[in-house]
Design a protein around this motif. Sequence first.
Motif, short mmCIF file in Angstrom:
data_model
loop_
_atom_site.label_atom_id
_atom_site.label_comp_id
_atom_site.label_asym_id
_atom_site.label_seq_id
_atom_site.Cartn_x
_atom_site.Cartn_y
_atom_site.Cartn_z
N MET A 149 3.72 -19.34 11.29
CA MET A 149 4.13 -18.07 10.71
C MET A 149 3.95 -18.09 9.19
SD MET A 149 7.53 -15.77 11.23
CE MET A 149 8.05 -16.80 12.51
N ARG A 150 4.23 -19.24 8.59
CA ARG A 150 4.06 -19.36 7.14
C ARG A 150 2.61 -19.08 6.74
NH1 ARG A 150 5.27 -24.79 3.67
NH2 ARG A 150 3.71 -24.34 2.13
N LEU A 151 1.68 -19.57 7.54
CA LEU A 151 0.27 -19.33 7.27
C LEU A 151 -0.07 -17.85 7.32
CD1 LEU A 151 -2.63 -20.25 6.77
CD2 LEU A 151 -2.81 -20.73 9.22
N ALA A 152 0.47 -17.12 8.27
CA ALA A 152 0.23 -15.68 8.36
C ALA A 152 0.75 -14.98 7.12
CB ALA A 152 0.89 -15.11 9.62
N ILE A 153 1.91 -15.39 6.65
CA ILE A 153 2.50 -14.80 5.44
C ILE A 153 1.62 -15.12 4.23
CG2 ILE A 153 4.47 -14.96 3.86
CD1 ILE A 153 6.23 -15.30 6.41
N THR A 154 1.15 -16.35 4.14
CA THR A 154 0.28 -16.74 3.02
C THR A 154 -1.02 -15.96 3.03
OG1 THR A 154 1.23 -18.97 3.05
CG2 THR A 154 -0.84 -18.70 1.87
N LEU A 155 -1.62 -15.79 4.20
CA LEU A 155 -2.86 -15.01 4.29
C LEU A 155 -2.64 -13.56 3.88
CD1 LEU A 155 -4.65 -16.27 7.53
CD2 LEU A 155 -5.52 -16.36 5.20
N ALA A 156 -1.52 -12.99 4.27
CA ALA A 156 -1.23 -11.60 3.89
C ALA A 156 -1.09 -11.50 2.38
CB ALA A 156 0.04 -11.11 4.58
N TRP A 157 -0.39 -12.45 1.76
CA TRP A 157 -0.19 -12.44 0.31
C TRP A 157 -1.52 -12.64 -0.41
CZ3 TRP A 157 2.94 -11.24 -3.55
CH2 TRP A 157 2.74 -11.84 -4.79
N GLN A 158 -2.25 -13.68 -0.04
CA GLN A 158 -3.50 -14.00 -0.73
C GLN A 158 -4.58 -12.94 -0.51
OE1 GLN A 158 -4.06 -16.29 -2.90
NE2 GLN A 158 -2.27 -17.57 -2.65
N GLY A 159 -4.56 -12.30 0.66
CA GLY A 159 -5.58 -11.30 0.96
C GLY A 159 -5.16 -9.88 0.65
N ALA A 160 -3.98 -9.71 0.04
CA ALA A 160 -3.45 -8.37 -0.24
C ALA A 160 -3.56 -7.51 1.02
CB ALA A 160 -4.16 -7.71 -1.42
N ALA A 161 -3.13 -8.09 2.14
CA ALA A 161 -3.31 -7.45 3.44
C ALA A 161 -1.98 -7.08 4.08
CB ALA A 161 -4.07 -8.40 4.38
N ARG A 162 -2.06 -6.23 5.06
CA ARG A 162 -0.89 -5.90 5.87
C ARG A 162 -0.65 -7.04 6.84
NH1 ARG A 162 -4.17 -1.71 5.22
NH2 ARG A 162 -3.30 0.27 4.54
N VAL A 163 0.61 -7.33 7.11
CA VAL A 163 0.95 -8.39 8.05
C VAL A 163 0.31 -8.13 9.41
CG1 VAL A 163 2.85 -9.48 9.33
CG2 VAL A 163 3.07 -9.07 6.87
N GLY B 75 0.74 -16.22 19.22
CA GLY B 75 2.16 -16.29 19.56
C GLY B 75 3.09 -15.70 18.52
N VAL B 76 2.53 -15.14 17.45
CA VAL B 76 3.34 -14.63 16.36
C VAL B 76 3.36 -13.11 16.41
CG1 VAL B 76 3.62 -14.57 13.84
CG2 VAL B 76 2.69 -16.61 14.93
N THR B 77 4.55 -12.53 16.34
CA THR B 77 4.67 -11.07 16.37
C THR B 77 5.02 -10.54 14.99
OG1 THR B 77 7.03 -11.08 16.88
CG2 THR B 77 5.50 -11.15 18.76
N PHE B 78 4.72 -9.28 14.79
CA PHE B 78 5.05 -8.60 13.53
C PHE B 78 6.55 -8.70 13.27
CE2 PHE B 78 6.24 -4.72 11.22
CZ PHE B 78 5.44 -4.85 10.10
N ARG B 79 7.35 -8.49 14.30
CA ARG B 79 8.81 -8.54 14.13
C ARG B 79 9.29 -9.91 13.68
NH1 ARG B 79 11.42 -4.95 19.03
NH2 ARG B 79 10.55 -2.99 18.30
N ARG B 80 8.68 -10.98 14.21
CA ARG B 80 9.07 -12.33 13.79
C ARG B 80 8.73 -12.58 12.33
NH1 ARG B 80 6.64 -16.62 17.54
NH2 ARG B 80 7.49 -17.95 15.92
N VAL B 81 7.57 -12.11 11.90
CA VAL B 81 7.18 -12.30 10.50
C VAL B 81 8.12 -11.52 9.59
CG1 VAL B 81 5.37 -11.89 8.78
CG2 VAL B 81 4.76 -12.76 11.04
N VAL B 82 8.40 -10.28 9.91
CA VAL B 82 9.31 -9.47 9.09
C VAL B 82 10.71 -10.08 9.09
CG1 VAL B 82 10.40 -7.20 8.84
CG2 VAL B 82 7.95 -7.37 9.31
N ALA B 83 11.16 -10.60 10.23
CA ALA B 83 12.47 -11.25 10.27
C ALA B 83 12.50 -12.46 9.34
CB ALA B 83 12.80 -11.67 11.71
#
Length: 154
Positions: free
Chosen positions: A1-15, A79-87
Amino acid sequence: MRLAITLAWQGAARVDDVLTREARNVTESPDFWSVNWVGSKSDPFRLGQVTGVVLPPEEDETLRSLLRSARPGQRIFAGVTFRRVVAALKRSNQALTGHSLRRGALFRLLKMGVDLDTLQRVSRHATQDALVRYLPEAEVPLVRETACASATLL
């Protein structure tokens, strides 16, 4: 999940756009990862726009492992959901949302002096009007004034 958050930050992308990337959308170069946003809301013209993303070394290895284990057509973060990332974001700071990473990345670039045209390309917004909704209202007039002053010098 941390990787997904990092990619969103670095890529200025939506989760949600990060979570829908498949292995075929991500390739490794010697100095960065290329993320193709084709088929996502982050690619308004459906051109397959690509963003270069630099990750910390431990995240590089995690992404390599996910890509090796992904089957064709499978999402990298299956296995990662939007809700889990936002949580997870909210555990860090209750005010954070799924768009906070995108807004934060754009604001960071703005503070570094990046102009609106470049911000629009990085964020993959169709128009500058759509882009400025992501930026603090107090900063937008300053950026536009600077852009106008630069244009008159040319």
